[in-house]
Motif scaffolding. Sequence first.
Motif, PDB file in Angstrom:
ATOM      1  N   TYR A  55       0.853  -0.978  -0.295  1.00 17.43           N
ATOM      2  CA  TYR A  55      -0.053   0.285  -0.099  1.00 17.43           C
ATOM      3  C   TYR A  55       0.986   1.771  -0.208  1.00 17.43           C
ATOM      4  CZ  TYR A  55      -4.116  -3.043   0.528  1.00 17.43           C
ATOM      5  OH  TYR A  55      -4.629  -3.941   0.391  1.00 17.43           O
ATOM      6  N   ALA A  56       2.115   1.010   1.019  1.00 19.79           N
ATOM      7  CA  ALA A  56       2.911   2.490   0.318  1.00 19.79           C
ATOM      8  C   ALA A  56       2.434   3.410   0.896  1.00 19.79           C
ATOM      9  CB  ALA A  56       3.492   2.536  -0.719  1.00 19.79           C
ATOM     10  N   ASN A  57       1.276   3.686   2.225  1.00 21.50           N
ATOM     11  CA  ASN A  57       0.545   5.338   2.307  1.00 21.50           C
ATOM     12  C   ASN A  57       1.715   5.710   3.392  1.00 21.50           C
ATOM     13  OD1 ASN A  57      -1.649   4.261   0.728  1.00 21.50           O
ATOM     14  ND2 ASN A  57      -2.719   3.222   2.843  1.00 21.50           N
ATOM     15  N   VAL A  58       1.338   7.019   2.763  1.00 20.08           N
ATOM     16  CA  VAL A  58       1.722   7.804   3.677  1.00 20.08           C
ATOM     17  C   VAL A  58       1.330   8.058   5.368  1.00 20.08           C
ATOM     18  CG1 VAL A  58       3.287  10.758   4.030  1.00 20.08           C
ATOM     19  CG2 VAL A  58       3.046   9.414   2.045  1.00 20.08           C
ATOM     20  N   ASN A  59       2.217   7.733   6.134  1.00 20.82           N
ATOM     21  CA  ASN A  59       2.139   7.662   7.610  1.00 20.82           C
ATOM     22  C   ASN A  59       3.471   7.636   8.209  1.00 20.82           C
ATOM     23  OD1 ASN A  59       0.918   6.642   9.942  1.00 20.82           O
ATOM     24  ND2 ASN A  59      -0.128   4.675   9.147  1.00 20.82           N
ATOM     25  N   PRO A  60       3.431   9.128   9.378  1.00 20.60           N
ATOM     26  CA  PRO A  60       4.418   9.817   9.803  1.00 20.60           C
ATOM     27  C   PRO A  60       4.118   9.107  10.932  1.00 20.60           C
ATOM     28  CG  PRO A  60       1.877  10.910  10.509  1.00 20.60           C
ATOM     29  CD  PRO A  60       2.145  10.024   8.840  1.00 20.60           C
ATOM     30  N   GLN A  61       3.098   7.919  11.255  1.00 22.13           N
ATOM     31  CA  GLN A  61       2.771   7.209  12.431  1.00 22.13           C
ATOM     32  C   GLN A  61       3.667   5.666  12.632  1.00 22.13           C
ATOM     33  OE1 GLN A  61      -0.686   6.763  14.196  1.00 22.13           O
ATOM     34  NE2 GLN A  61      -1.470   9.133  14.536  1.00 22.13           N
ATOM     35  N   VAL A  62       4.406   5.236  11.233  1.00 20.82           N
ATOM     36  CA  VAL A  62       4.257   4.104  10.728  1.00 20.82           C
ATOM     37  C   VAL A  62       6.182   3.649  10.200  1.00 20.82           C
ATOM     38  CG1 VAL A  62       4.573   1.559   9.792  1.00 20.82           C
ATOM     39  CG2 VAL A  62       2.322   2.954  10.289  1.00 20.82           C
ATOM     40  N   SER A  63       6.944   4.362  11.131  1.00 19.86           N
ATOM     41  CA  SER A  63       8.068   4.184  10.835  1.00 19.86           C
ATOM     42  C   SER A  63       9.094   3.314   9.737  1.00 19.86           C
ATOM     43  CB  SER A  63       9.347   4.529  12.128  1.00 19.86           C
ATOM     44  OG  SER A  63       9.171   5.199  12.878  1.00 19.86           O
ATOM     45  N   HIS A  64      10.040   3.691   8.855  1.00 19.34           N
ATOM     46  CA  HIS A  64      10.528   2.725   8.710  1.00 19.34           C
ATOM     47  C   HIS A  64      11.567   1.687   9.265  1.00 19.34           C
ATOM     48  CE1 HIS A  64      13.785   1.541   5.911  1.00 19.34           C
ATOM     49  NE2 HIS A  64      12.882   1.411   4.424  1.00 19.34           N
ATOM     50  N   PRO A  65      11.631   0.759   8.637  1.00 22.50           N
ATOM     51  CA  PRO A  65      13.122  -0.242   9.779  1.00 22.50           C
ATOM     52  C   PRO A  65      14.518   0.776  10.192  1.00 22.50           C
ATOM     53  CG  PRO A  65      12.228  -1.350   8.250  1.00 22.50           C
ATOM     54  CD  PRO A  65      11.151  -0.611   8.229  1.00 22.50           C
ATOM     55  N   ARG A  66      14.709   2.163   9.201  1.00 22.33           N
ATOM     56  CA  ARG A  66      15.867   2.013   8.976  1.00 22.33           C
ATOM     57  C   ARG A  66      15.456   4.110   9.719  1.00 22.33           C
ATOM     58  NH1 ARG A  66      18.672   1.161   4.629  1.00 22.33           N
ATOM     59  NH2 ARG A  66      16.639   0.697   3.519  1.00 22.33           N
ATOM     60  N   TRP A  67      14.507   4.424   9.072  1.00 23.65           N
ATOM     61  CA  TRP A  67      14.214   5.580   9.545  1.00 23.65           C
ATOM     62  C   TRP A  67      13.050   6.299  10.455  1.00 23.65           C
ATOM     63  CZ3 TRP A  67      16.003   4.489   4.864  1.00 23.65           C
ATOM     64  CH2 TRP A  67      15.594   4.617   4.187  1.00 23.65           C
ATOM     65  N   SER A  68      12.409   7.263  10.817  1.00 21.13           N
ATOM     66  CA  SER A  68      11.329   7.537  11.393  1.00 21.13           C
ATOM     67  C   SER A  68      10.790   8.527   9.811  1.00 21.13           C
ATOM     68  CB  SER A  68      11.465   8.865  12.538  1.00 21.13           C
ATOM     69  OG  SER A  68      10.245   9.459  12.809  1.00 21.13           O
ATOM     70  N   GLN A  69       9.286   8.575  10.039  1.00 16.89           N
ATOM     71  CA  GLN A  69       8.213   8.610   9.256  1.00 16.89           C
ATOM     72  C   GLN A  69       7.585  10.183   9.108  1.00 16.89           C
ATOM     73  OE1 GLN A  69       8.850   8.847   5.544  1.00 16.89           O
ATOM     74  NE2 GLN A  69       9.305   6.280   5.629  1.00 16.89           N
ATOM     75  N   ALA A  70       7.571  10.703  10.547  1.00 14.05           N
ATOM     76  CA  ALA A  70       7.276  10.859  11.302  1.00 14.05           C
ATOM     77  C   ALA A  70       7.570  12.867  10.806  1.00 14.05           C
ATOM     78  CB  ALA A  70       8.011  11.552  12.578  1.00 14.05           C
ATOM     79  N   ARG A  71       8.612  13.142   9.882  1.00  8.51           N
ATOM     80  CA  ARG A  71       9.852  14.059   9.213  1.00  8.51           C
ATOM     81  C   ARG A  71       9.307  14.580   8.633  1.00  8.51           C
ATOM     82  NH1 ARG A  71       8.558  19.036  12.214  1.00  8.51           N
ATOM     83  NH2 ARG A  71      10.978  19.392  12.089  1.00  8.51           N
ATOM     84  N   GLU A  72       9.944  14.975   7.566  1.00  7.53           N
ATOM     85  CA  GLU A  72      10.209  15.266   6.107  1.00  7.53           C
ATOM     86  C   GLU A  72      10.970  16.448   5.637  1.00  7.53           C
ATOM     87  OE1 GLU A  72       6.849  16.867   3.089  1.00  7.53           O
ATOM     88  OE2 GLU A  72       6.282  15.230   4.633  1.00  7.53           O
ATOM     89  N   ARG A  73      12.035  16.796   4.928  1.00 10.66           N
ATOM     90  CA  ARG A  73      12.607  17.369   4.469  1.00 10.66           C
ATOM     91  C   ARG A  73      11.710  18.232   2.695  1.00 10.66           C
ATOM     92  NH1 ARG A  73      17.411  17.339   1.388  1.00 10.66           N
ATOM     93  NH2 ARG A  73      17.520  15.064   1.374  1.00 10.66           N
ATOM     94  N   ARG A  74      11.535  19.619   2.982  1.00 13.44           N
ATOM     95  CA  ARG A  74      11.063  19.671   1.583  1.00 13.44           C
ATOM     96  C   ARG A  74      11.839  20.616   1.039  1.00 13.44           C
ATOM     97  NH1 ARG A  74       5.653  21.413   0.921  1.00 13.44           N
ATOM     98  NH2 ARG A  74       5.546  19.710   1.936  1.00 13.44           N
ATOM     99  N   LEU A  75      12.186  19.807  -0.359  1.00 18.53           N
ATOM    100  CA  LEU A  75      12.854  20.519  -1.299  1.00 18.53           C
ATOM    101  C   LEU A  75      12.510  21.887  -1.768  1.00 18.53           C
ATOM    102  CD1 LEU A  75      14.425  17.304  -2.754  1.00 18.53           C
ATOM    103  CD2 LEU A  75      15.234  18.914  -1.446  1.00 18.53           C
TER     104      LEU A  75
END
Length: 335
Positions: free
Chosen positions: A280-300
Motif C-alpha cells: 500500500y505504501a500510504n504516507v503515514n508518520p506513525q509508521v516508521s521505516h525500519p531504518r528511519w522515522s517517517q514523522a518528519r520530512e525535508r521539503r526541497l
Amino acid sequence: MLIRIPAGGDCHESEVTPEAIYRSRRRFIQGAALAGAAVGVPLLARAAEQYPGVPASPAPPWFVGKLGDARWRAVVAQGEAITPYADATQYNNFYEFGPNKGDPARYAAELKVEPWTVLVDGEVEKPGRYSLDDLFAEGQLEERIYRLRCVEAWSMVIPWLGFPLADLVQMVRPLSAAKFVRFETAYRPDEMRGTRSSFALIDWPYVEGLRMDEAMHPLSLLAVGMYGRMLPNQNGAPLRLVVPWKYGFKSIKSIVRISFVREQPRTTWQSMAPEEYGFYANVNPQVSHPRWSQARERRLPGSLFSPNVRDTLLFNGYADQVADLYASMDLTKDY
C-alpha cells in the motif's frame, strides 16, 4: 481541507463513449492537431509562461492540441509553494538510469519516448496496444498541484499535467474479475544504463500496482506533463502514474504495460524488501521505516543550514479524500 477540487472538475463514473463516436472524434482531433501545428509553438509558450524559467520544449501534436483547453489549477495544494523546476528535474529516483539522484537527469535523454505505446491486457474487455493519442483522445488535460513525499523522507510540490486514471480504466472496460491494476515500466537496457549494472539488485522491469478502488479514486492521475510542458525523461516521460497520498515509489514512471488482474501483484520494492516496503505504501508518520522515522520530512529545496524540515501529514495531507479507502484496515500492518 488541504486541497481544492472545483465542483466542475470532480471525476464521476459515466457510460463509455460508443466506439464509432470515439473513433470519429479521434480522427477529428488528429486532423485538427496537424492543421494547427503552426500554432503549436504559441500554445507551448503560453503554457510555459505559467512557470517562468521553464523552457517550452517540443511536444507531439496530440499534446499540443490538448493544451488549448487544459484545466489549469484543477487541484491545488493549498498554502504550498511549488518546488522550483530545477530541483524537481535534477533530484530524482529513477534507478533504470543509475542509483544517484543526478543520474536520471544526466542519462535519461538516451530513452526514446516517441513513438510510445502501452499494452493493456488481463481481465479487460478492450485489450490491445495503445498509443498515447489512442488512450487520451477523449480526455481533457488537467493540472494537479500535488505534494510528492518520498519514502526517503524528502518531499516536493509539483504541478503535474495529466488525465484521471479512472478515465482510462473506464475506457478499456475491466471485467468484474479484475480487482487490481498492475503497472510496468519500460525495460530497455540499450537506453537505460542503470539496468545494465551488475550491482543493480532490482529484478527488471519495475512493477507497481493499485487496488481497483485506488485506481478509480479521483486523485489518481496519469501524468504526461509537468510545469506546463511535456514530462522530462528523468521524471518518467512520456507517461507516469501519480498517487499523491502514497510514497513516491508507487508513482511508477515510463509506463509500457497496464494489466487488470485478479490477484494483488507482487511489486518491485515489496519483492526486494518486504519487511521495509509494503504493497500500500500510504504516507503515514506513525509508521516508521525500519531504518528511519517517517514523522518528519525535508521539503526541497533546502540547505545544510536551512533544511526546511516539517511534520509529515497522514496520507500526505489527503486524508479527507482517501482515508475511507482504508477504514477497515490496520495501517500498522497493511503498510
